[in-house]
Design an enzyme around this catalytic site. Structure first.
Site, PDB file in Angstrom:
ATOM      1  N   HIS A  88     -47.492  30.818  76.025  1.00  0.00           N
ATOM      2  CA  HIS A  88     -47.681  29.585  75.643  1.00  0.00           C
ATOM      3  C   HIS A  88     -46.695  28.599  75.557  1.00  0.00           C
ATOM      4  O   HIS A  88     -46.981  27.348  75.712  1.00  0.00           O
ATOM      5  CB  HIS A  88     -48.311  29.757  74.396  1.00  0.00           C
ATOM      6  CG  HIS A  88     -49.668  30.453  74.257  1.00  0.00           C
ATOM      7  ND1 HIS A  88     -50.082  31.412  73.208  1.00  0.00           N
ATOM      8  CD2 HIS A  88     -50.791  30.638  75.178  1.00  0.00           C
ATOM      9  CE1 HIS A  88     -51.124  31.928  73.590  1.00  0.00           C
ATOM     10  NE2 HIS A  88     -51.723  31.259  74.572  1.00  0.00           N
TER      11      HIS A  88
ATOM     12  N   ASP B 230     -67.396  35.518  83.959  1.00  0.00           N
ATOM     13  CA  ASP B 230     -66.390  36.295  84.322  1.00  0.00           C
ATOM     14  C   ASP B 230     -65.359  35.305  84.830  1.00  0.00           C
ATOM     15  O   ASP B 230     -65.554  34.377  85.570  1.00  0.00           O
ATOM     16  CB  ASP B 230     -66.716  37.251  85.473  1.00  0.00           C
ATOM     17  CG  ASP B 230     -65.549  37.937  86.235  1.00  0.00           C
ATOM     18  OD1 ASP B 230     -65.088  39.044  85.390  1.00  0.00           O
ATOM     19  OD2 ASP B 230     -64.949  37.398  87.273  1.00  0.00           O
TER      20      ASP B 230
ATOM     21  N   ASP C  42     -55.338  34.603  82.718  1.00  0.00           N
ATOM     22  CA  ASP C  42     -54.853  35.373  81.748  1.00  0.00           C
ATOM     23  C   ASP C  42     -55.578  36.725  81.262  1.00  0.00           C
ATOM     24  O   ASP C  42     -56.044  36.465  80.339  1.00  0.00           O
ATOM     25  CB  ASP C  42     -54.535  34.658  80.596  1.00  0.00           C
ATOM     26  CG  ASP C  42     -53.786  35.339  79.255  1.00  0.00           C
ATOM     27  OD1 ASP C  42     -53.254  36.524  79.486  1.00  0.00           O
ATOM     28  OD2 ASP C  42     -54.069  34.659  78.048  1.00  0.00           O
TER      29      ASP C  42
ATOM     30  N   SER D  31     -54.590  29.739  74.014  1.00  0.00           N
ATOM     31  CA  SER D  31     -54.553  28.724  74.859  1.00  0.00           C
ATOM     32  C   SER D  31     -55.340  27.655  74.863  1.00  0.00           C
ATOM     33  O   SER D  31     -54.957  26.424  75.282  1.00  0.00           O
ATOM     34  CB  SER D  31     -54.381  29.515  76.590  1.00  0.00           C
ATOM     35  OG  SER D  31     -55.380  30.257  76.692  1.00  0.00           O
TER      36      SER D  31
END
Length: 278
Positions: A19, A143, A164, A100
């Protein structure tokens, strides 16, 4: 295989690494006037309660964000990242950790756009509620790797894609390498940030070969390990591949990662190199 479920690991050294770099990347992008696009392929729930039983099971945040929380000697490069964490804890006590999506939202200006993808139905409902009134943010139940096909290329020429994955399936390192190739093919001008855990050395060598074999150029590799090689009790370390990083970002990232290696690592280190130059 590693099941990296966000709530169990929220605020750990890997989150701090990831981050802090994300904030710096987005601030650099936002420094120019033209609009940008941000895609988060594995967005999670957006905010994590560090008092939740899942977060406290291993309390990994104590070797991550908690180590930084009370320090007065943080490098200036980390100030925007710490501001994002402090914004979720206005009473001055560390309880909530932003994922995030919330961290990225702070960099988004009027005219910019965010798309968040998450496959877990419960998580995507929570994420959707968090941004329900935000017209600049779109949340999809999808997805993450399919999101690369569905969302790229965007109408904007500039921006960032964060991949991620939770690494809860076998062969995930190969999927990350394939995602890098796909995203770059569809959006060659975008910045790609791909996070990964450090697994056994043979797997990591294979991963690097797969990435190089894509033929994509200008790939910066950043790694931080908090434990020595052979450590298997918890996550040993992690890395990030950056395709098309901003000019001189390798220098700034090197300073950040080197400082983390001293502040967060018990017996570890770091690496910053061009895996593939221009």
């Amino acid at each position: 295989m590693l099941a990296y479920l966000h709530h169990f690991h929220a605020g750990n050294f890997a989150d701090v690494f990831k981050h802090a770099l994300l904030v710096r990347l987005l601030d650099t992008i936002a420094a120019k006037d033209k609009p940008f696009f941000y895609l988060d392929t594995h967005a999670g729930i957006g905010r994590y309660d560090l008092s939740h039983p899942w977060a406290r099971k291993n309390a990994e945040f104590r070797d991550g964000i908690e180590r930084l929380w009370g320090r007065s000697d943080l490098p200036a490069l980390l100030a925007p990242y710490m501001a994002a964490v402090r914004a979720e804890n206005p009473d001055g006590k560390l309880r909530f950790y932003p994922g995030s999506p919330l961290i990225a939202r702070r960099a988004v200006r009027p005219g910019d756009r965010m798309v968040l993808s998450e496959l877990n139905k419960t998580d995507v409902a929570e994420l959707g509620a968090l941004f329900a009134r935000d017209r600049q943010v779109t949340v999809h139940l999808m997805d993450g790797y399919q999101a690369l096909k569905a969302q790229l290329p965007p109408q904007e020429r500039r921006g960032l894609v964060l991949v991620d994955s939770s690494f809860d399936r076998a062969g995930e390192l190969r999927r990350v390498a394939q995602a890098l190739a796909l995203a770059h093919e569809r959006w060659a001008t975008g910045i790609l940030a791909l996070w990964y855990p450090l697994l056994e050395p043979a797997a990591m060598r294979g991963f690097e070969r797969d990435v190089v074999a894509t033929g994509v150029r200008k790939i910066l590799q950043l790694e931080l390990w908090a434990r020595p090689e052979g450590w298997a009790q918890t996550l040993r370390g992690c890395g990030m591949l950056l395709v098309n990083p901003p000019y001189r970002f390798d220098r700034e990232a090197g300073e950040i990662v080197a400082w983390f290696a001293k502040a967060l690592a018990t017996d570890g280190g770091h690496r910053v190199r061009w895996l593939v130059p221009e």
